[in-house]
Every structure is written in structure tokens, then in C-alpha cells.
Design a protein around this motif. Structure first.
Motif, mmCIF file in Angstrom:
data_model
loop_
_atom_site.group_PDB
_atom_site.id
_atom_site.type_symbol
_atom_site.label_atom_id
_atom_site.label_comp_id
_atom_site.label_asym_id
_atom_site.label_seq_id
_atom_site.Cartn_x
_atom_site.Cartn_y
_atom_site.Cartn_z
ATOM 1 N N VAL A 1 -23.072 85.901 13.327
ATOM 2 C CA VAL A 1 -22.834 85.040 14.487
ATOM 3 C C VAL A 1 -22.449 85.885 15.694
ATOM 4 O O VAL A 1 -22.994 85.723 16.795
ATOM 5 N N CYS B 1 -25.383 87.800 17.045
ATOM 6 C CA CYS B 1 -26.319 86.877 17.686
ATOM 7 C C CYS B 1 -25.793 86.490 19.068
ATOM 8 O O CYS B 1 -26.532 86.494 20.048
ATOM 9 N N LEU B 2 -24.487 86.201 19.156
ATOM 10 C CA LEU B 2 -23.915 85.753 20.426
ATOM 11 C C LEU B 2 -23.820 86.893 21.439
ATOM 12 O O LEU B 2 -24.003 86.681 22.636
ATOM 13 N N LEU C 1 -23.399 78.138 22.120
ATOM 14 C CA LEU C 1 -23.259 78.373 20.676
ATOM 15 C C LEU C 1 -21.822 78.754 20.337
ATOM 16 O O LEU C 1 -21.254 78.274 19.357
ATOM 17 N N PHE D 1 -19.217 77.916 21.871
ATOM 18 C CA PHE D 1 -18.430 76.692 21.968
ATOM 19 C C PHE D 1 -18.516 75.889 20.668
ATOM 20 O O PHE D 1 -17.520 75.412 20.140
ATOM 21 N N LEU D 2 -19.741 75.768 20.129
ATOM 22 C CA LEU D 2 -19.923 75.010 18.881
ATOM 23 C C LEU D 2 -19.184 75.683 17.723
ATOM 24 O O LEU D 2 -18.535 75.013 16.913
ATOM 25 N N VAL D 3 -19.295 77.016 17.648
ATOM 26 C CA VAL D 3 -18.607 77.723 16.566
ATOM 27 C C VAL D 3 -17.096 77.521 16.699
ATOM 28 O O VAL D 3 -16.397 77.295 15.715
ATOM 29 N N ASP D 4 -16.600 77.562 17.945
ATOM 30 C CA ASP D 4 -15.169 77.323 18.169
ATOM 31 C C ASP D 4 -14.752 75.927 17.705
ATOM 32 O O ASP D 4 -13.624 75.726 17.264
ATOM 33 N N LEU D 5 -15.672 74.972 17.839
ATOM 34 C CA LEU D 5 -15.345 73.603 17.421
ATOM 35 C C LEU D 5 -14.993 73.552 15.939
ATOM 36 O O LEU D 5 -14.190 72.733 15.507
ATOM 37 N N LEU D 6 -15.611 74.447 15.156
ATOM 38 C CA LEU D 6 -15.293 74.506 13.727
ATOM 39 C C LEU D 6 -13.800 74.715 13.522
ATOM 40 O O LEU D 6 -13.222 74.241 12.550
ATOM 41 N N ALA E 1 -11.532 73.627 15.510
ATOM 42 C CA ALA E 1 -10.762 72.515 16.061
ATOM 43 C C ALA E 1 -10.623 71.368 15.065
ATOM 44 O O ALA E 1 -9.712 70.565 15.160
ATOM 45 N N ILE E 2 -11.540 71.288 14.101
ATOM 46 C CA ILE E 2 -11.488 70.188 13.134
ATOM 47 C C ILE E 2 -10.253 70.351 12.243
ATOM 48 O O ILE E 2 -10.028 71.420 11.696
ATOM 49 N N ILE F 1 -14.485 81.293 9.459
ATOM 50 C CA ILE F 1 -15.580 81.900 10.225
ATOM 51 C C ILE F 1 -15.341 81.863 11.742
ATOM 52 O O ILE F 1 -15.505 82.877 12.415
ATOM 53 N N SER G 1 -15.182 84.778 16.506
ATOM 54 C CA SER G 1 -14.847 84.800 17.928
ATOM 55 C C SER G 1 -14.191 86.130 18.306
ATOM 56 O O SER G 1 -14.467 86.675 19.383
#
Lengths: 335, 291
Positions: free
Chosen positions: A115, A118-119, A131, A133-138, A140-141, A197, A202
């Protein structure tokens, strides 16, 4: 006549000056007083953080004293955890924590590196931001939501589709034997991997982003392909940072509680099989603390907490030092 | 060194190297996609399984007894708001104050020690903080309580808020502070009304991210605020929270409770993501603090 007026004037000026001076003095006094109150207040609040951390350590040591006195060092090497006969040994949980975290790293580190590369190396800026941002959302859950999903979706899926494959291919090893069930070490490791992850990737992304451009350009100018550039210029430059990120992830995995408590199966038996239920330091505290039967039981659980505290602090300090080392180097590089 | 690794050997033709490069770079894209699959799966299941159970009763009714269908999580929603609200009242002033102190004392030994402690606190597992709150609040007060839960959450928030406050305040241009001091404004007023005021958006961002983080915490609440099947808003009694309620329902054997757990998880996730996304949207995606 004129001299008298002058003297008059002089004295009145002197008087006014004195008034101004006095006023200034009181103002300065008030100002100094305000500053002092403010400084002392913020100082005390800062001190509170120090007190909080010390208090945390002292409270945990104090509350685990009965268990420390009773079991001494055998606490960490005994496999007996039996609240009914008040016998407590931490080995099953130390084993469970170690194995689940290591397995989680085994899954999470390659994916996180992928990841991060890739980023930082592949995606154009606009895509990389989204992307990331989406990985960071993981991250936040909430943990309990992962646990819920693991119980009802991921665990059964692993049982029906992944565990048979593992048993078919690697069933001759001791790691994939026994009945296939949804809860157990493997499920816990997979959910842990998903949860750590975002943290590892990050930090790795940030580390790769501070690699100076001339580092890449030099490799490219020597005729390296993109992958060779990454392998020879980017990863070695940020290597200590990557190790730091991995240790940070390990710290997260060790301390993760609820999701693991929900999916690991909570068994204080040590089994080599990854299909077998197990328990971690954090999960056993979550499960037993509120209903601890005896004082010794509470003390033993607090001692487990103390082990976690020490592990958490040590890993965090080491990880930070490594990651900061890399970002500090950027300034030496003159980029 | 580079030449050795990159190698212009016999079998490493350019076509092979190019292929290998493209292959590895595709693998990184694959890793990213693989990583994001659980995110979409979790959110997808939450929506499909949770939506069918979220109705008006979910927000207004109390938990139903075993075997009785229906019921809601009204007390848990109020409980979460209360526990988190009091944690904010305790944690934010301490965190912001300490952050202001650290920002104005960048290099002295005491400030460095505090900064180090705050960083270390971020690495302390949240369940350990729960044990701490149990030792200093629950046991002396003789029982589980809202206050104990809030203390635990506040202890998690404080280092996050402290460090973001410091980082945001340090970013304020020194000219602003100097201009204010030159006009004769006292130092404390300069710090609060000029420096902190300028950094307010950043500090607020840090606070909201910290709130989002603790609102989803379960572990430190298990033996502090404990949980309560009945209505309670008292500071000194156990109180229900969304996270603990979802946890209890999720590991229960009753289908009806499990369905409610999905609904609770959906509401909880919506709450946490709304805070996170709201902050990012307002700050234009630059909010990466408090991690």
C-alpha cells in the motif's frame, strides 16, 4: 517671574510623570500577576500528564502486588490459569498474544508495504490522497464493529473457505490440525492484521514520501527500472522508518482488546494449531476483570495489565525513535 | 552498490527487468485493493444488516428482555453521549492547557519529559487505562460509574489533545505573537486571544478526532462504566454505552439481540465516521493529526 513659571512647569511635569510611572507599575504588576497565574496553571496541567503516567504505573504495580508476592516469577512461566482453585499463570496469554501479533504482522507487513509503495511511488497525487484517505478509514472503524463483523462474517468464511485449503496443503504440519471452527487464533490474527494495516501503511507512506527526489533520480539515471529504484533507493533509505512502523503496528496488535476477545475463542490452553481457540493478555482481562471472583484473581489480571503496559511503552518508544530518525535525516539530505 | 544490485548481467535483459518492475508495481496496486476490500465489506454488511433493524424504536426504546422482540438502545445512545461528553469536559481543558505549555516551552527538560510522557501514553493499550480508572475511581467510590468511564476516556484523550494543540500552536507565525506583545498586551492574553485563537481550527480538529477515537472505545468501559439495562444518567451509577451494548449483544446466543448488535454497530460507526469525515471535509483533507 519666568523662572518661577519654569519651576512650576517642572514640578507639574514631575508630578504627572510620577503618576504615569505609578500607573505603569500597577499595570505591570497586574500583568505579571496574570502571566504568573496563566503560567502556573498550564504548568500544572502539563505536570498532570506526568502524574497520570506515573500514577498509571504505580496503580498497576500496587494492585498486582498480591499476585506478585504469591507467584513471583513463576507467574510468567506457569501454564495454569484456574480461577476456581486460585492458581494463576500467564504463559497461555503471553503465548497467545505473541503468536496472534506475529501472525498479524506476517499478513499486515507485506500488504502495508504494498500500500505504501503504491501510494508514494505509483499513484498520482490526486489518487494517492483519496486512497490514503480510504486506508485511514480502516483505522476509524471501532474495534467492537470489527469484532462483530469477524464473528458473523469473516470467521465463518475463513472456516468454510480458507481453513480447508490450509489443512489440505499444510495439514501435515502441527499448525493446521484439529476441527475447523470460526473462532480461534487464525481468525484473531486476520482481524488484527486488518486493524493494524492502516497504522503501518500510513507511517511507511510518510517515510517513503520524505525520501529525497535526488535519491530516486540517481537510481533512475543509472538505468534502474521503477522497481529497482524502489528496491535500491527508496526502501533502504527509509528502512529504519519501516522497522519503526512495524514495531508501532506490533504495539497496536498487542494491546488490541475487544475485537480479539470476540473472535479468539478465549481458551487458556496452549495449542500449536492455529485453528484452536486461544486468548491474549488483553482479551482475558476484558473477559474476566468485571467478574473476577477473588482478590488474587483481580491482582493476577492487573499483573497481566502491567505486562501489557510495559510492552506497550517499550515498543512505542523504540518505534518513535526509529521513525523520527528517518524524518530527521531529511534535513541533512538538504532536500 | 547500485550497479551490483541493478546488475547488467547476461540473463537480466532489459525486457525481463521491465517485466519484473511492472509486475512488482502491479503487486503493490493489488495489495492496496486487497487492503480496501475489508473496509467495503465491513461497511456493506453494516448497511445491509444494520439498516433493517434501525427504526424509530431503536432510538426511543429501552433494551427488551430476552425473548421479547423489539426494543432499542435509547439508554445506550444517551449513555455514550454522556460518558464521552464528560470525558471531553475533563480531558480537553487539561490537554489544551498542557499543549499550550509545551508550545511555549519548546526546549526545557521538564517540557521534554512531559512531551515524552504524552507520546508514551499514546502507546498504552486502552484496556490498561481501564484498569487504571478502576483503581483510582471505581474502587474508592465503591462501584462502577459513569464518572469512572469518563475518566478512562479522558485519560486516552489527553495525550492526543496535548500533542495536536502543541503542534498547531507552534505553527502560528511568531510575528503575530510579537505584534501583540509589542502593543502591550499581556503574555497570557496574547497566548489565549491571539495565538490559541489563530490555532483554534487546528486544535478543534484534534479534539474532534480524539473524540471520534474514544467514542468507539469498548475495552476501557467494560469495568468502569460497566453497562446497565435500565435508564440511568447518574454520574455515580453504571451506565449503558453503545459500544458495550453492541459487545454484549454480539456475543449473546439470541438472534434478536445479534440483529440489534448490527443496528447498534451501524449507529456507532455512523457517529464515529461522521466526526472523522466532517473534520476532514471542513479542513479540506489536511487533518491527519491525533494519530
Amino acid at each position: 517671574m519666568r523662572e518661577a513659571r519654569l519651576a512650576d512647569l517642572e514640578s507639574s511635569v514631575a508630578e504627572k510623570l510620577a503618576v504615569v510611572k505609578r500607573e505603569r507599575a500597577t499595570h505591570a504588576g497586574a500583568r505579571l500577576f496574570g502571566d504568573r497565574v496563566f503560567n502556573i496553571t498550564t504548568f500544572l496541567l502539563a505536570l498532570l500528564i506526568l502524574v497520570l503516567l506515573l500514577g498509571l504505573a504505580i496503580a498497576l504495580i500496587y494492585d498486582s502486588l498480591p499476585a506478585i508476592k504469591q507467584f513471583g516469577f513463576s507467574f510468567v512461566i506457569s501454564r495454569e490459569w484456574d480461577p476456581v482453585s486460585d492458581e494463576y499463570g500467564a504463559l497461555p496469554f503471553i503465548y497467545g498474544t505473541f503468536v496472534s501479533s506475529m501472525l498479524a504482522l506476517l499478513i499486515a507487513v507485506p500488504l502495508s508495504l504494498g500500500v505504501a509503495l503504491c501510494l508514494s511511488e505509483m499513484a498520482p497525487d490526486w489518487l494517492s490522497m483519496r486512497l490514503g484517505f480510504l486506508v485511514d478509514l480502516l483505522a476509524a472503524i471501532p474495534s467492537v464493529v470489527y469484532g462483530l463483523w469477524a464473528i458473523f462474517v469473516m470467521g465463518p468464511w475463513l472456516r468454510d473457505h480458507v481453513e480447508p485449503l490450509l489443512q489440505f496443503g499444510l495439514g501435515w504440519t502441527p499448525f493446521f490440525t484439529g476441527p475447523k471452527i470460526a473462532v480461534g487464533m487464525l481468525s484473531a490474527a486476520v482481524i488484527l492484521a486488518i486493524m493494524i494495516i492502516p497504522y503501518i501503511s500510513s507511517v511507511c507512506t510518510d517515510v517513503f514520501r520524505v525520501v529525497p527526489h535526488f535519491q530516486r533520480e540517481a537510481a533512475l539515471a543509472l538505468g534502474a527500472t521503477k522497481w529497482e529504484t524502489v528496491k535500491t533507493a527508496v526502501i533502504p533509505y527509509g528502512f529504519t522508518g519501516v522497522i519503526g512502523a512495524v514495531i508501532l503496528g506490533l504495539g497496536r496488535a498487542l494491546g488490541e482488546t475487544i475485537a480479539v476477545a470476540m473472535i479468539i475463542g478465549n481458551s487458556s490452553e496452549i495449542s500449536l494449531s492455529l485453528f484452536h481457540p486461544s486468548a491474549t493478555l488483553a482479551s482475558v482481562i476484558a473477559n474476566e476483570f468485571a467478574e473476577a471472583t477473588s482478590d488474587l484473581h483481580v491482582a493476577a489480571l492487573v499483573e497481566l495489565g502491567f505486562v501489557l503496559l510495559v510492552l506497550g511503552i517499550v515498543l512505542n518508544v523504540v518505534a518513535r525513535a526509529l521513525v523520527l530518525g528517518v524524518s530527521a535525516r531529511r534535513f541533512e539530505g538538504g532536500d | 552498490m547500485a550497479a551490483g544490485v541493478i546488475g547488467i548481467g547476461r540473463e537480466t535483459s532489459y525486457r525481463y527487468r521491465k517485466f519484473k518492475s511492472d509486475f512488482m508495481m502491479t503487486v503493490t496496486v493489488g495489495a492496496t485493493i486487497l487492503t480496501l476490500i475489508p473496509l467495503f465489506l465491513v461497511l456493506g454488511y453494516l448497511l445491509t444488516k444494520g439498516f433493517s433493524s434501525v427504526n424509530w424504536a431503536f432510538f426511543t426504546h429501552m433494551p427488551a428482555p430476552v425473548g421479547e422482540p423489539g426494543g432499542g438502545m435509547a439508554n445506550a445512545i444517551v449513555g455514550t453521549l454522556e460518558v464521552v461528553g464528560i470525558a471531553i469536559l475533563i480531558g480537553v481543558p487539561i490537554g489544551v492547557g498542557a499543549g499550550l505549555y509545551l508550545a511555549s516551552h519548546r526546549a526545557d527538560t521538564f517540557a521534554n519529559t512531559v512531551r515524552f510522557c504524552a507520546d508514551v501514553m499514546m502507546g498504552v493499550p486502552s484496556i490498561v487505562v481501564g484498569i487504571f480508572a478502576y483503581a483510582v475511581v471505581v474502587r474508592p467510590m465503591g462501584g462502577f460509574s459513569t464518572l469512572a468511564g469518563s475518566v478512562a476516556l479522558a485519560a486516552i484523550m489527553i495525550p492526543l489533545v496535548t500533542r495536536t494543540t502543541e503542534e498547531m500552536v507552534v505553527l502560528v507565525p511568531p510575528e503575530l505573537r510579537e505584534a501583540s506583545l509589542a502593543l502591550g498586551v499581556p503574555q497570557w492574553k496574547t497566548t489565549l486571544a491571539i495565538v490559541a485563537r489563530t490555532a483554534l481550527a487546528g486544535i478543534a480538529t484534534g479534539v474532534i478526532l480524539a473524540v471520534a477515537r474514544v467514542a468507539g472505545e469498548t475495552a476501557p468501559l467494560l469495568f468502569t462504566s460497566f453497562g446497565n439495562r435500565f435508564w440511568s444518567t447518574s454520574l455515580f451509577h453504571p451506565i449503558n454505552t453503545l459500544t458495550v451494548q453492541v459487545y454484549t449483544y454480539a456475543i449473546s446466543p439470541f438472534a434478536d439481540w445479534q440483529r440489534q448488535a448490527w443496528a447498534g454497530a451501524l449507529v456507532l460507526t455512523a457517529l464515529v465516521l461522521a466526526l472523522e469525515l466532517g473534520v476532514r471535509w471542513v479542513t479540506g483533507g489536511s487533518a491527519k493529526a491525533a494519530k
